[in-house]
Design an enzyme around this catalytic site. Structure first.
Site, short mmCIF file in Angstrom:
data_model
loop_
_atom_site.label_atom_id
_atom_site.label_comp_id
_atom_site.label_asym_id
_atom_site.label_seq_id
_atom_site.Cartn_x
_atom_site.Cartn_y
_atom_site.Cartn_z
N LYS A 219 -26.94 10.82 -85.25
CA LYS A 219 -27.85 9.68 -85.13
C LYS A 219 -27.50 8.56 -86.12
O LYS A 219 -26.71 8.72 -87.05
CB LYS A 219 -29.30 10.14 -85.30
N ARG A 253 -31.30 20.65 -82.84
CA ARG A 253 -30.84 20.15 -81.53
C ARG A 253 -29.54 19.39 -81.76
O ARG A 253 -29.52 18.39 -82.47
CB ARG A 253 -31.91 19.25 -80.93
#
Length: 274
Positions: A219, A253
């Site tokens: 991210k 995740r």
């Protein structure tokens, strides 16, 4: 050993956390290598994934939502194909009851809802009836607007208060406490400093009662600190994931399952010696 309770079975791992592998059935997810179907799912399972998370609506910053019909058209054939061959738990990344119902009928197990059951009033009762675990995530606004409002007085307290309110909402609608997982929503309406504060304190969300999922993989906050492009953020992701697990996360995740599993094996061995 850690355990998670699905609608009709329990899954366990000897590792410090479960590994959820990402399968994006989208043309626009921010990490292109995450896109795919059965072939990608098989690779993730071979790499050691405990759960597959399948999504057909990109939620990257700046993305637009897609229609129910388009989401079903994209995702259902993939869930059906995977379930024909494999029994691995399948999480569905959706906000829509029609999508979850269609996927549940094909054998999906878990709802991963970025709206924390806010966007579709039919979802809570359906999940309660079918005993489907739900992942409740914090965000602000929607993906097209969320990074325009990232100011908090105290990010942990505000995220925690929101998730506690959504837990109360879920349980009031019949969802059992052992079917609720939490996600602080890294990157969803938060600054880099906010994201790292949530990584440091993730295990304290809702007093540590519920499993916490951390979705950190590649991210922007990882790139902000490392000054690396998306394709070069694996090392930073591994470091952030391990810190989040040490701080109480139960599920990570990830796009890169093999590397996640290997790093958790090392962490697990080190923790045994402490």
């Amino acid at each position: 050993m850690k355990s998670l309770y699905l609608s009709n079975r329990t899954i366990s791992t000897e590792l410090p956390a479960f590994v959820m592998g990402i399968v994006n059935v989208t043309p626009d997810s921010f990490f292109e290598k995450s896109r795919g179907g059965l072939e990608r799912a098989l690779r993730l399972i071979d790499s050691g994934a405990d759960i597959l998370d399948i999504g057909a609506e990109s939620t990257r910053p700046g993305s637009e939502y897609v229609s129910v019909e388009e989401e079903i058209r994209r995702i259902v054939p993939v869930v059906r194909e995977i379930r024909t061959h494999l029994s691995i738990p399948i999480s569905i990344d959706t906000r829509k009851s029609a999508v979850m119902k269609a996927c549940f009928e094909e054998g999906a197990d878990i709802l991963n809802d970025i709206s924390a059951l806010e966007d579709d009033e039919a979802l809570p009762s359906f999940c309660a009836e079918k005993k489907i675990p739900v992942i409740l995530m914090h965000k602000r606004g929607n993906p097209s607007t969320m990074q325009k409002n990232t100011i908090y007085k105290n990010v942990f307290d505000e995220v925690n208060a929101y998730l506690c309110e959504r837990i109360a909402f879920a349980t009031a609608h019949g969802i059992a406490s052992d079917k609720i997982w939490l996600d602080p929503g890294i990157g969803f309406g938060k600054s880099t400093d906010d994201n790292f504060e949530l990584i440091r304190r993730c295990g304290s969300l809702a007093d540590g009662v519920y499993p916490v999922l951390m979705a950190l993989s590649r991210k922007t906050c990882i790139g902000d600190v490392t000054n690396r492009a998306v394709d070069e953020r694996l090392s930073g992701t591994i470091a952030a994931n391990l810190i989040s697990v040490q701080n109480g996360a139960s599920i990570i995740r990830v796009h890169d399952v093999c590397e996640a599993v290997d790093s958790l094996k090392i962490l697990g061995r080190l923790l045994l010696k402490c």
